[in-house]
Enzyme design. Structure first.
Site, mmCIF file in Angstrom:
data_model
loop_
_atom_site.group_PDB
_atom_site.id
_atom_site.type_symbol
_atom_site.label_atom_id
_atom_site.label_comp_id
_atom_site.label_asym_id
_atom_site.label_seq_id
_atom_site.Cartn_x
_atom_site.Cartn_y
_atom_site.Cartn_z
ATOM 1 N N ASN A 154 12.002 -7.279 7.167
ATOM 2 C CA ASN A 154 12.182 -6.463 8.728
ATOM 3 C C ASN A 154 11.618 -7.528 9.558
ATOM 4 O O ASN A 154 10.607 -8.000 9.295
ATOM 5 C CB ASN A 154 11.326 -5.076 8.382
ATOM 6 C CG ASN A 154 11.796 -4.284 7.546
ATOM 7 O OD1 ASN A 154 12.967 -4.074 7.250
ATOM 8 N ND2 ASN A 154 10.850 -3.321 6.922
ATOM 9 N N ILE A 192 0.634 -1.322 -0.011
ATOM 10 C CA ILE A 192 0.066 0.079 -0.019
ATOM 11 C C ILE A 192 0.958 1.246 -0.002
ATOM 12 O O ILE A 192 0.241 2.379 -0.284
ATOM 13 C CB ILE A 192 -1.023 -0.069 1.297
ATOM 14 C CG1 ILE A 192 -2.392 0.589 0.937
ATOM 15 C CG2 ILE A 192 -0.176 0.587 2.529
ATOM 16 C CD1 ILE A 192 -3.260 0.422 1.914
ATOM 17 N N HIS A 206 6.418 -11.202 6.269
ATOM 18 C CA HIS A 206 5.989 -10.826 4.897
ATOM 19 C C HIS A 206 7.646 -10.544 4.354
ATOM 20 O O HIS A 206 8.583 -9.940 5.126
ATOM 21 C CB HIS A 206 5.423 -9.750 4.763
ATOM 22 C CG HIS A 206 5.636 -8.337 5.565
ATOM 23 N ND1 HIS A 206 5.125 -8.521 6.844
ATOM 24 C CD2 HIS A 206 6.249 -7.163 5.448
ATOM 25 C CE1 HIS A 206 5.578 -7.223 7.353
ATOM 26 N NE2 HIS A 206 6.076 -6.446 6.525
#
Ligand code: DGP
Length: 112
Positions: free
Chosen positions: A86, A31, A99
């Site tokens: 991360n 996004i 992710h």
């Protein structure tokens, strides 16, 4: 997990711009893209961080890694791409559902 954004995306309770889905994995555009092409590959199962992954999930993690070049090519990143996972607050992780960022191409819209 009921309060996890990415679990809600997996369950169809929140929309996403999907690029790949199978029974174990979902990939969708980020996004807040870092680059012209930027998508995330996630396991459908809730794993909070890479540090929480277990040996039994080795095949799943390998699948996510092998999907990156395939999907990157499909998204037009034939020249190459970057990956980023991360991990934890100290690693800059904001969404606590594992992710892998896959991104590249064009001018970055914000620094990595
Ligand atoms: P990080 O946890 O810092 O590795 O990055 C999380 C990324 O997830 C960040 O680049 C923005 C993206 N993101 C957060 N919420 C949503 C959402 O609801 N939909 C999509 N497509 N991406 C999201």
């Amino acid at each position: 997990m009921s309060d996890c954004i990415f679990c809600k995306i997996v369950e169809g309770q929140l929309p996403c711009n999907s690029v790949y889905e199978d029974d174990e994995v979902l990939a969708f555009h980020d996004i807040r893209p870092f680059a012209r092409v930027h998508f995330l590959i996630i396991p459908k199962a809730h794993i909070a961080t890479l540090a929480d992954a277990e040996p039994a999930q080795e095949r799943l993690l390998g699948k996510m890694l092998l999907l990156a070049p395939r999907l990157a090519k499909e998204q037009g990143l034939e020249a190459g791409f970057k990956t980023l996972v991360n991990t934890g607050r100290g690693g800059g992780q904001e969404v606590f559902h594992l992710h892998m960022h896959v991104f590249g191409g064009g001018d970055p819209v914000r620094p990595v």
